[in-house]
Design an enzyme around this catalytic site. Sequence first.
Site, PDB file in Angstrom:
ATOM      1  N   GLU A  83     -10.828  38.766  -2.148  1.00 11.14           N
ATOM      2  CA  GLU A  83     -11.796  38.125  -1.235  1.00 11.14           C
ATOM      3  C   GLU A  83     -11.569  38.542   0.208  1.00 11.14           C
ATOM      4  OE1 GLU A  83     -13.456  36.710  -4.535  1.00 11.14           O
ATOM      5  OE2 GLU A  83     -14.259  36.870  -2.521  1.00 11.14           O
ATOM      6  N   HIS A 106     -20.235  27.800  -6.967  1.00  8.38           N
ATOM      7  CA  HIS A 106     -18.991  28.097  -7.678  1.00  8.38           C
ATOM      8  C   HIS A 106     -18.651  27.084  -8.752  1.00  8.38           C
ATOM      9  CE1 HIS A 106     -19.070  30.504  -4.132  1.00  8.38           C
ATOM     10  NE2 HIS A 106     -18.105  31.241  -4.591  1.00  8.38           N
ATOM     11  N   HIS A 124     -15.146  44.170  -2.134  1.00  9.98           N
ATOM     12  CA  HIS A 124     -14.809  44.092  -3.566  1.00  9.98           C
ATOM     13  C   HIS A 124     -14.979  45.476  -4.206  1.00  9.98           C
ATOM     14  CE1 HIS A 124     -14.283  39.797  -3.845  1.00  9.98           C
ATOM     15  NE2 HIS A 124     -15.522  39.499  -3.525  1.00  9.98           N
ATOM     16  N   HIS A 166     -26.880  34.381  -5.854  1.00 10.40           N
ATOM     17  CA  HIS A 166     -25.568  34.318  -5.210  1.00 10.40           C
ATOM     18  C   HIS A 166     -24.905  35.690  -5.329  1.00 10.40           C
ATOM     19  CE1 HIS A 166     -22.343  32.006  -3.352  1.00 10.40           C
ATOM     20  NE2 HIS A 166     -21.561  32.873  -3.958  1.00 10.40           N
ATOM     21  N   ALA A 167     -24.422  36.222  -4.200  1.00  9.93           N
ATOM     22  CA  ALA A 167     -23.936  37.604  -4.164  1.00  9.93           C
ATOM     23  C   ALA A 167     -22.731  37.810  -5.072  1.00  9.93           C
ATOM     24  CB  ALA A 167     -23.567  37.969  -2.728  1.00  9.93           C
ATOM     25  N   ARG A 171     -14.521  15.298   0.898  1.00  7.60           N
ATOM     26  CA  ARG A 171     -15.374  15.831   1.967  1.00  7.60           C
ATOM     27  C   ARG A 171     -15.194  15.004   3.246  1.00  7.60           C
ATOM     28  NH1 ARG A 171     -19.368  19.914   2.198  1.00  7.60           N
ATOM     29  NH2 ARG A 171     -21.237  18.690   1.835  1.00  7.60           N
ATOM     30  N   HIS A 182     -18.433  41.844   2.887  1.00  9.82           N
ATOM     31  CA  HIS A 182     -17.590  41.097   1.946  1.00  9.82           C
ATOM     32  C   HIS A 182     -17.728  41.681   0.545  1.00  9.82           C
ATOM     33  CE1 HIS A 182     -15.585  37.551   0.155  1.00  9.82           C
ATOM     34  NE2 HIS A 182     -16.410  37.805  -0.849  1.00  9.82           N
ATOM     35  N   GLU A 183     -18.973  41.886   0.123  1.00  8.77           N
ATOM     36  CA  GLU A 183     -19.201  42.416  -1.237  1.00  8.77           C
ATOM     37  C   GLU A 183     -18.717  43.852  -1.337  1.00  8.77           C
ATOM     38  OE1 GLU A 183     -20.270  38.830  -2.157  1.00  8.77           O
ATOM     39  OE2 GLU A 183     -19.909  40.451  -3.568  1.00  8.77           O
ATOM     40  N   TYR A 190      -1.576  33.379  -9.359  1.00  9.18           N
ATOM     41  CA  TYR A 190      -0.881  33.639  -8.088  1.00  9.18           C
ATOM     42  C   TYR A 190       0.607  33.839  -8.301  1.00  9.18           C
ATOM     43  CZ  TYR A 190      -5.323  32.413  -5.974  1.00  9.18           C
ATOM     44  OH  TYR A 190      -6.654  32.406  -5.630  1.00  9.18           O
ATOM     45  N   TRP A 200     -15.515  13.693  -4.985  1.00 10.15           N
ATOM     46  CA  TRP A 200     -16.062  14.793  -4.178  1.00 10.15           C
ATOM     47  C   TRP A 200     -16.235  14.325  -2.731  1.00 10.15           C
ATOM     48  CZ3 TRP A 200     -17.005  19.888  -4.313  1.00 10.15           C
ATOM     49  CH2 TRP A 200     -17.961  20.430  -3.450  1.00 10.15           C
ATOM     50  N   TYR A 210     -10.656  31.701  -1.623  1.00 12.54           N
ATOM     51  CA  TYR A 210     -11.259  31.916  -0.302  1.00 12.54           C
ATOM     52  C   TYR A 210     -10.384  31.301   0.795  1.00 12.54           C
ATOM     53  CZ  TYR A 210     -15.271  33.037  -3.233  1.00 12.54           C
ATOM     54  OH  TYR A 210     -16.090  33.590  -4.199  1.00 12.54           O
TER      55      TYR A 210
HETATM   56  O1  LIG Z   1     -19.068  33.263  -2.959  1.00 13.43           O
HETATM   57  C1  LIG Z   1     -18.890  34.000  -2.022  1.00 13.43           C
HETATM   58  C2  LIG Z   1     -19.283  35.472  -2.115  1.00 13.43           C
HETATM   59  C3  LIG Z   1     -19.450  35.876  -3.577  1.00 13.43           C
HETATM   60  C4  LIG Z   1     -18.215  36.629  -4.160  1.00 13.43           C
HETATM   61  O2  LIG Z   1     -18.185  37.940  -3.651  1.00 13.43           O
HETATM   62  O3  LIG Z   1     -17.012  36.001  -3.776  1.00 13.43           O
HETATM   63  C5  LIG Z   1     -18.320  36.673  -5.720  1.00 13.43           C
HETATM   64  C6  LIG Z   1     -18.421  35.279  -6.340  1.00 13.43           C
HETATM   65  C7  LIG Z   1     -18.560  35.408  -7.825  1.00 13.43           C
HETATM   66  C8  LIG Z   1     -19.829  35.543  -8.373  1.00 13.43           C
HETATM   67  C9  LIG Z   1     -19.968  35.677  -9.742  1.00 13.43           C
HETATM   68  C10 LIG Z   1     -18.851  35.709 -10.581  1.00 13.43           C
HETATM   69  C11 LIG Z   1     -17.564  35.603 -10.019  1.00 13.43           C
HETATM   70  C12 LIG Z   1     -17.428  35.457  -8.639  1.00 13.43           C
HETATM   71  N1  LIG Z   1     -17.096  37.312  -6.221  1.00 13.43           N
HETATM   72  C13 LIG Z   1     -17.140  38.583  -6.659  1.00 13.43           C
HETATM   73  O4  LIG Z   1     -18.143  39.270  -6.712  1.00 13.43           O
HETATM   74  C14 LIG Z   1     -15.837  39.111  -7.129  1.00 13.43           C
HETATM   75  C15 LIG Z   1     -14.821  38.245  -7.504  1.00 13.43           C
HETATM   76  C16 LIG Z   1     -13.587  38.736  -7.935  1.00 13.43           C
HETATM   77  C17 LIG Z   1     -13.368  40.100  -7.974  1.00 13.43           C
HETATM   78  C18 LIG Z   1     -14.382  40.982  -7.603  1.00 13.43           C
HETATM   79  C19 LIG Z   1     -15.620  40.488  -7.180  1.00 13.43           C
HETATM   80  N2  LIG Z   1     -18.356  33.600  -0.869  1.00 13.43           N
HETATM   81  C20 LIG Z   1     -17.930  32.198  -0.716  1.00 13.43           C
HETATM   82  C21 LIG Z   1     -16.996  31.977   0.466  1.00 13.43           C
HETATM   83  C22 LIG Z   1     -17.271  32.856   1.632  1.00 13.43           C
HETATM   84  C23 LIG Z   1     -16.530  34.012   1.773  1.00 13.43           C
HETATM   85  C24 LIG Z   1     -16.750  34.855   2.863  1.00 13.43           C
HETATM   86  C25 LIG Z   1     -17.746  34.514   3.797  1.00 13.43           C
HETATM   87  C26 LIG Z   1     -18.506  33.352   3.660  1.00 13.43           C
HETATM   88  C27 LIG Z   1     -18.277  32.527   2.556  1.00 13.43           C
HETATM   89  C28 LIG Z   1     -19.171  31.296  -0.554  1.00 13.43           C
HETATM   90  O5  LIG Z   1     -20.272  31.838  -0.402  1.00 13.43           O
HETATM   91  O6  LIG Z   1     -18.972  30.085  -0.617  1.00 13.43           O
HETATM   92 ZN   LIG Z   2     -16.005  37.650  -2.826  1.00 18.44          ZN
END
Ligand SMILES: O=C(CCC(O)(O)[C@H](Cc1ccccc1)NC(=O)c1ccccc1)N[C@@H](Cc1ccccc1)C(=O)O
Ligand SMILES: [Zn+2]
Length: 590
Positions: free
Chosen positions: A376, A478, A352, A318-319, A454, A348-349, A188, A450, A488
Site C-alpha cells: 500500500e 473494504h 501496486h 473501487h480501484a 468512530r 497508488h494503484e 505481518y 462501529w 493502510y
Molecule cells: O482502497 C484503497 C485503494 C484500493 C487498493 O489499491 O488498496 C486495492 C483494494 C482492494 C481491492 C480489491 C481487492 C483487494 C484489495 N488493493 C489492491 O489493488 C491491491 C492489494 C494488495 C496487493 C496488490 C493490490 N485505498 C484505501 C485507503 C487509501 C489509501 C491511499 C489513499 C487514500 C485512501 C481507501 O480507499 O479507503
Molecule cells: Zn492499495
Amino acid sequence: LITDENEAWAFVNRVNDESQEVYFKSIQASWNYNTNLTDHNSQLSVEAKLVEAAFEKEVAANASRFNWTAFQNETLKRIFKKASDIGSASLPEDRLTKLKVIESELERLYSSAQLCDDDSTCNNLDPGLTRILAESRDYDKLLWAWFGWRNVSGRKMRNLYKEFVNISNEAARANGYADTGEYWRSWYDMDNLREECQKLYEQLKPLYLNLHAYVKRKLIDKYGEDKFPSTGQIPAHLLGNMWAQSWGNLYSDLLQPFKNKPSVDVTEALKEQNYTAQKMFEVSEEFFTSLGLIPMPEEFWNHSMIVKPDDGRDVVCHASAWDFLNQKDFRIKQCTDITMSDLITTHHEMGHIQYYLQYKNLPVVFRRGANPGFHEAVGDVMSLSVSTPKHLKEIGLLEEVVDDEESDINFLLSQALKKIAFLPFGYLIDQWRWSVFNGETSPEDYNKKWWDLRCKYQGVSPPVQRTEDDFDPGAKYHIPGNTPYIRYFVSYVIQFQFHQALCEAANQTGPLYKCDIYNSHVAGNKLSDMLSLGSSKPWAVAMEKVTGNTTMDAGAIIEYFQPLITWLEKQNEGMDIQWDEACPTDLPVY
Ligand SMILES: O=C(CCC(O)(O)[C@H](Cc1ccccc1)NC(=O)c1ccccc1)N[C@@H](Cc1ccccc1)C(=O)O
Ligand SMILES: [Zn+2]
C-alpha cells in the site's frame, strides 16, 4: 517423510508452473466479474475459485509428505511454509461455495447500489455521491447523500455479513488460527502487531487532535455551533468524504490558512488542461520511469479499465491493481474522475503494479508485499514527491510557487488533511473487524461498536440516530469487499520512513516536506532492491534495504509535519481540543 531437498525443489518447481495456469484462470474469471457484475460472471468466478482451492488443497497435502520444517535451505523452507497456509481453501467444498457466493453477493450489493432522488435521477457512489460529499456545502444535501448511501448499501448486508463471519472463522480455525483476525495479522510475522499499531497511534494522536480542533472550528464557522454535538465530535457528513477518512476536499474554500497564497489543489488545473484518465496514467508512469523503475507493459495499456464504462454495465468501481500471475498481464481497474484525489489514487494503484513488475520472476508464493502495508505504501511514496508545489509546477499543474513560511503551512495543512486525518480511520476499521471475528462484538452490537470506535478514535459522530437495523460498516468498500484495512495504517507510517530514506539517497537536503525524488535513479535503485524481494524475506529485511532500520517508526511522519504541529498548537492555544469518548445520545431521527 521425504527429507531429500533436491526432490523438494523438483516438487516446488513443478507446482510453481502449474499454479501459474490455475491462478491465471481464476483471476481472469474474477476480472470478468469485477468489470461486468452479472449472475453468469459471478457463477464462473465462483467455479474458478473452487478449482483454485482444490489445487491449493492438493498442493498442501503433497507438501505435507516432505519433512520441510527440518530443511536446511531457508528459501525452500519459506516456500513450503507459504504453500501450506491455504486460507479458505481448507473448507469443505459446500462451505467454500457458500463463502464465495456470499463474498460475490456482498461485492455486487456495494458496487451496484444507487441512490435515487424524487425526480428519479439515480447516483452510484462513483462518481455521483462522491462528488456531492466532496463539493456540496449544503448541510441537508450532504445529510441526504450520507444517510441515503448507508440505506442502499450497508443496511442491505447485515445478515449476509453475519453468515460470512461464521464461515470465514471456520476456515481460519481449520488452519489452526483462533479466528480470521488472527489469520490476517499473521501476514505481518509479528506477535505484537496490535501493540505496535497502538503505540504508533498514541504517538500521532496529539497531531490528530490539533488538526481536528482546527477543522472543527472552521466547520462551526460555516455551519453554526448548533449543528455540533456537545460531546465534541464532528458530524460525519461534513468532512468532504463519505467516510470522513480524508478531509482534503474542504481545503480550498474552508480550510486554507493563508488565502492570499497560491492553492495547492490542482483539480481545477487538471480540468482546465483537459486532462483525461489516460493522461493521468501517463503522468504517473513517467514519474516511476524517471527513477529508472519499470514502465507499464503493452498488455497494461491494452487491457486495463481506467474509466467507468458508459454502456450501463455494473462494475466494481473501487480501484484495484491486478497481477494475473502469468508474468505478463498486469491491470488497473479504476473509475477515474479528473480530480487531484484521483491523480493520487492513480499513483497508488500504479505503485501496486510496479511492485508486481519488480517481483514477477519470483516463485508465485513470494509474489506478495513484504507485508501488506508495503504494497500500500509504494504508490503513496511517489505521491509524496508528486504533490509538492515544486513538482506540480514542474509538470505544469501549478502556475507559481511562492517559497515562504505561509505557503509552507498551506501545503502542510493540505497534506495533513489526507495523511493525518486518515490515521484514526485506518486504525479503527480492523479494530472493529477483529472484535467481530474474535466474538467480542456480536451481531446485535455491530453498529454500536462501529460508532463507539468512530466517536472515540476519529472524533466523528453520526449526524442522525443510528440503530441495529443499520449496518454502517457495510457502507465502506473494504467490509463487503473483505479487504483487510490495518495495512493502510501501517502504510501511512512506513511511507514517510521510505520517503525520508529515498530523499537522502537522492541528495535532497532541504526539509522533508519539500523533497521531490523525481529523476533520481539512486533512489529508484534503492526502492527496487526492496520491491524485487517480494515476500521472500521477512519484512524487517526488506525495510532495512531502504531505511537501514528494521521497525515501524513515527519519527519520519512527525519530522515531515513538524512546522504544522507548531503552527496548529499556536492556533489552538487555550482551547479544549478533546472530545468525549462516547457518542452523542440526543441525536435526531432522519
Ligand atoms: O482502497 C484503497 C485503494 C484500493 C487498493 O489499491 O488498496 C486495492 C483494494 C482492494 C481491492 C480489491 C481487492 C483487494 C484489495 N488493493 C489492491 O489493488 C491491491 C492489494 C494488495 C496487493 C496488490 C493490490 N485505498 C484505501 C485507503 C487509501 C489509501 C491511499 C489513499 C487514500 C485512501 C481507501 O480507499 O479507503
Ligand atoms: Zn492499495
